[in-house]
Design an enzyme around this catalytic site. Structure first.
Site, short mmCIF file in Angstrom:
data_model
loop_
_atom_site.label_atom_id
_atom_site.label_comp_id
_atom_site.label_asym_id
_atom_site.label_seq_id
_atom_site.Cartn_x
_atom_site.Cartn_y
_atom_site.Cartn_z
N CYS A 42 0.82 -1.21 0.00
CA CYS A 42 0.00 0.00 0.00
C CYS A 42 0.85 1.25 0.00
O CYS A 42 0.65 2.17 -0.80
CB CYS A 42 -0.95 -0.02 1.20
SG CYS A 42 -1.96 1.45 1.29
N CYS A 47 -1.69 1.71 -2.99
CA CYS A 47 -2.64 2.81 -2.74
C CYS A 47 -2.02 4.20 -2.71
O CYS A 47 -2.52 5.12 -3.35
CB CYS A 47 -3.34 2.62 -1.39
SG CYS A 47 -3.41 0.96 -0.76
N LYS A 50 -0.14 5.32 -5.95
CA LYS A 50 -1.20 5.36 -6.97
C LYS A 50 -2.02 6.64 -6.85
O LYS A 50 -2.28 7.33 -7.82
CB LYS A 50 -2.07 4.10 -6.79
CG LYS A 50 -3.28 3.97 -7.68
CD LYS A 50 -4.56 4.60 -7.19
CE LYS A 50 -5.01 4.27 -5.81
NZ LYS A 50 -5.56 2.96 -5.61
N TYR A 174 -9.88 -3.02 -10.35
CA TYR A 174 -9.47 -1.76 -9.72
C TYR A 174 -8.20 -1.20 -10.38
O TYR A 174 -8.13 -0.06 -10.76
CB TYR A 174 -9.05 -1.99 -8.27
CG TYR A 174 -10.06 -2.18 -7.22
CD1 TYR A 174 -10.34 -1.16 -6.32
CD2 TYR A 174 -10.71 -3.39 -7.04
CE1 TYR A 174 -11.24 -1.33 -5.28
CE2 TYR A 174 -11.61 -3.58 -6.00
CZ TYR A 174 -11.86 -2.55 -5.13
OH TYR A 174 -12.74 -2.73 -4.10
N GLU A 178 -7.86 2.20 -12.68
CA GLU A 178 -7.15 3.32 -12.06
C GLU A 178 -5.97 3.76 -12.93
O GLU A 178 -5.77 4.95 -13.19
CB GLU A 178 -6.68 2.94 -10.66
CG GLU A 178 -7.85 2.80 -9.69
CD GLU A 178 -7.47 2.40 -8.27
OE1 GLU A 178 -8.29 2.61 -7.38
OE2 GLU A 178 -6.36 1.88 -8.05
N HIS A 431 -25.89 22.90 0.65
CA HIS A 431 -26.07 23.43 -0.69
C HIS A 431 -25.03 24.51 -1.00
O HIS A 431 -24.72 25.31 -0.11
CB HIS A 431 -27.48 24.03 -0.79
CG HIS A 431 -27.83 24.48 -2.16
ND1 HIS A 431 -28.08 23.58 -3.19
CD2 HIS A 431 -27.95 25.72 -2.70
CE1 HIS A 431 -28.36 24.27 -4.28
NE2 HIS A 431 -28.29 25.56 -4.03
N GLU A 436 -25.48 16.59 -1.61
CA GLU A 436 -26.85 16.82 -1.11
C GLU A 436 -27.86 15.97 -1.87
O GLU A 436 -28.96 15.70 -1.38
CB GLU A 436 -27.24 18.30 -1.18
CG GLU A 436 -27.39 18.85 -2.59
CD GLU A 436 -27.76 20.34 -2.60
OE1 GLU A 436 -28.66 20.74 -1.85
OE2 GLU A 436 -27.13 21.09 -3.37
P1 NDP Z 1 -9.13 -7.62 -9.76
O1 NDP Z 1 -9.32 -8.99 -9.27
O2 NDP Z 1 -9.93 -6.50 -9.19
O3 NDP Z 1 -9.34 -7.57 -11.34
C1 NDP Z 1 -8.70 -8.46 -12.20
C2 NDP Z 1 -9.17 -8.20 -13.61
O4 NDP Z 1 -8.46 -9.05 -14.49
C3 NDP Z 1 -10.64 -8.45 -13.81
O5 NDP Z 1 -11.14 -7.54 -14.74
C4 NDP Z 1 -10.63 -9.87 -14.39
O6 NDP Z 1 -11.73 -10.14 -15.21
C5 NDP Z 1 -9.38 -9.83 -15.23
N1 NDP Z 1 -8.80 -11.14 -15.46
C6 NDP Z 1 -8.32 -12.01 -14.54
N2 NDP Z 1 -7.82 -13.11 -15.16
C7 NDP Z 1 -8.00 -12.92 -16.47
C8 NDP Z 1 -7.70 -13.68 -17.61
N3 NDP Z 1 -7.09 -14.87 -17.52
N4 NDP Z 1 -8.03 -13.19 -18.83
C9 NDP Z 1 -8.63 -12.00 -18.94
N5 NDP Z 1 -8.95 -11.22 -17.90
C10 NDP Z 1 -8.65 -11.67 -16.67
O7 NDP Z 1 -7.58 -7.37 -9.62
P2 NDP Z 1 -6.68 -6.09 -9.54
O8 NDP Z 1 -5.34 -6.58 -9.96
O9 NDP Z 1 -7.27 -4.95 -10.29
O10 NDP Z 1 -6.70 -5.72 -7.99
C11 NDP Z 1 -6.42 -6.71 -7.00
C12 NDP Z 1 -7.05 -6.36 -5.68
O11 NDP Z 1 -6.33 -5.31 -5.08
C13 NDP Z 1 -8.49 -5.87 -5.77
O12 NDP Z 1 -9.40 -6.93 -5.77
C14 NDP Z 1 -8.60 -5.01 -4.55
O13 NDP Z 1 -9.03 -5.79 -3.46
C15 NDP Z 1 -7.20 -4.51 -4.33
N6 NDP Z 1 -7.10 -3.11 -4.79
C16 NDP Z 1 -7.87 -2.15 -4.21
C17 NDP Z 1 -7.81 -0.85 -4.63
C18 NDP Z 1 -8.68 0.18 -4.02
O14 NDP Z 1 -9.26 -0.09 -2.97
N7 NDP Z 1 -8.85 1.35 -4.63
C19 NDP Z 1 -6.89 -0.44 -5.71
C20 NDP Z 1 -6.13 -1.53 -6.26
C21 NDP Z 1 -6.25 -2.80 -5.81
P3 NDP Z 1 -13.10 -10.76 -14.62
O15 NDP Z 1 -13.82 -9.62 -13.98
O16 NDP Z 1 -13.77 -11.32 -15.81
O17 NDP Z 1 -12.70 -11.82 -13.64
#
Ligand code: NDP
Length: 449
Positions: A42, A47, A50, A174, A178, A431, A436
């Protein structure tokens, strides 16, 4: 035979540091090992940096938007190396602060691995502890298609020497949305490849649709329902081949296909600690693993992978093992934010989730926020309340738009306290704000069943 420590923590990230500090504060003799960065993902490669990059992109947009308010300015050229240098200075400061937080513990800049349930190898030193806490977090998943070695992951993105002009982002979670917003906001041409029709699977549909629309309005190309077959390096160009035959040429391919618990090489078998099929440590509700003196907290357990949750788990465990008993956190309805462009703030149930529990009254407002009446930017804010029809409790609140994460933090208190729609209705708005709207949504948009 006495142990070297009452408790030894593997991993100096958000969860591990909070546990260690609290346990030491309660009088335990605590050791902590961190092999990479104090503060963990993080603070160093997640986080915090980022959000600094998100802010950098927002300043560019604000400069462009200010013209509508009479300012004679233009964003100009963005200096990526200067941004990264400034970011690095801030992260080093935080890194040092985290290290200093460990003053009440014995810290080791080393990798720790299990020799047995009470014994660790810490950088070649044999160390024993009555209890051990695993807080090693997660790592980005590296893709497996041919040419995957030409892709970077989020760990690398924070240290790019230059901002490439053409970037392909893989994934719609996410991290993908982002970074797509950051890169596009700083001037790159961005293509995003998602296997669904919309980004952010699991989020409320109105937010997903609104974000997809906003990304496309920003000039990001979304390749919906597509997957990658391979990536080919042609000189300095990376050619992304999609499974349907489409080709996208880029200077950088950023893979954001999820994260995975970081347990490789920890020697969990030697300690009798079980993992699930994806390498995450399995724990009971009290964060205890299959070995009774070993606990795990944070992303390594793959429960709710969010920094504040890891901190809550670490704090609660330290209080329970060494302090006055566990502090209660409400982990059922944790508010969360996506720092996309614009951001999303969300708490509680989506419309689809609520409908599974019975009819839900849905209130949606979609409008041009005041700042964009003059900015010239085409951008909508979407706000939504999900209300359980039977109890009239507000069970979900969602917002896409500027300041959504800030607004949702306050709303999450009301929702966790069980506020009803009538409670929202009798609250007087502030406001003129976008917020709101959450207390002035009088007309039900639809009933979800
Ligand atoms: P996520 O699990 O959120 O997203 C992974 C993405 O990759 C999804 O769109 C998924 O598609 C896709 N994907 C996975 N495998 C494949 C594949 N083989 N082929 C094609 N597409 C694929 O992971 P992130 O890496 O974005 O983030 C990890 C975690 O980190 C989050 O779940 C969150 O908990 C945490 N995080 C939190 C943040 C915040 O609070 N602002 C910021 C960054 C991370 P599909 O949806 O179809 O599975």
């Amino acid at each position: 035979m006495s142990n070297d420590f009452d408790v030894f923590v593997i991993g100096g990230g958000s969860g591990g540091v909070r546990f260690a500090r609290m346990a030491a504060g309660h009088g335990a003799k605590v050791g902590v090992a961190e092999e990479r960065f104090w503060g963990g993902t993080c603070v160093n490669i997640g986080c915090v940096p980022k959000k600094l990059l998100v802010m950098a992109a927002e300043y560019g947009a604000a400069a462009a938007d200010s013209r509508g308010f009479g300012w004679d300015v233009a964003p100009g050229r963005h200096d990526w190396p200067r941004l990264i240098a400034a970011k690095n200075t801030e992260i080093e400061r935080l890194n040092g602060a985290y290290r200093r937080l460990m003053a009440t513990c014995t810290s080791y800049d080393a990798r720790a691995t299990f020799l047995d349930a009470h014994t660790l190898d810490v950088g070649g030193q044999r160390i024993t502890a009555e209890r051990i806490v695993i807080a090693t977090g997660g790592r980005p998943v590296r893709p497996a298609f041919p040419g995957a070695e030409h892709c970077i992951v989020s760990d690398d993105a924070f240290y790019l020497p230059e901002l490439p002009q053409r970037i392909v982002v893989l994934g719609g979670g996410y991290i993908a949305v982002e970074f797509a917003g950051i890169f596009a906001g700083l001037g790159a041409k961005v293509d995003v490849v998602i296997r669904q029709q919309l980004p952010l699977r699991g989020f409320d549909e109105d937010m997903r649709e609104g974000l997809a629309e906003a990304m496309e309005t920003q000039g990001i190309t979304l390749h919906r329902g597509k997957t990658v077959a391979s990536v080919e390096a042609i000189g300095t160009t990376k050619r992304v081949h999609l499974a349907d035959g489409t080709m996208i040429d880029a200077d950088l391919v950023f893979s954001a296909l999820g994260r995975q618990a970081y347990t490789q090489g920890l020697g969990l078998d030697a300690a009798g600690v079980e993992t699930n099929g994806f390498g995450a440590v399995t724990v009971n509700a009290e964060s205890q693993t299959s070995a009774e003196n070993i606990y795990a907290i944070g992303d390594v357990t793959d429960r709710l992978n969010l920094t504040p949750v890891a901190i809550a788990e670490g704090h609660s465990l330290a209080d329970r093992l060494y302090g006055p008993g566990p502090r209660k956190w409400d982990l059922d309805r944790v508010a969360t934010a996506v720092f996309s462009s614009p951001p999303i703030g969300t708490v509680g149930l989506t419309e689809a989730e609520a409908a599974k529990n019975g009819p839900a009254d849905i209130y949606v407002a979609k409008f041009t926020p005041m700042r964009h009446t003059l900015s010239g930017r085409t951008r909508k804010t979407i706000m939504k309340l999900v209300v359980d029809q039977a109890s009239q409790k507000v069970v979900g609140a969602h917002m896409l738009g500027e300041d959504a994460p800030e607004i949702l933090q306050g709303l999450s208190i009301a929702i966790n306290a069980g506020a009803t729609k009538a409670d929202f209705d009798r609250t007087v708005g502030i406001h003129p704000t976008a917020a709101e709207e959450f207390v002035t949504m009088r007309t039900r948009t639809r009933v979800a069943t």
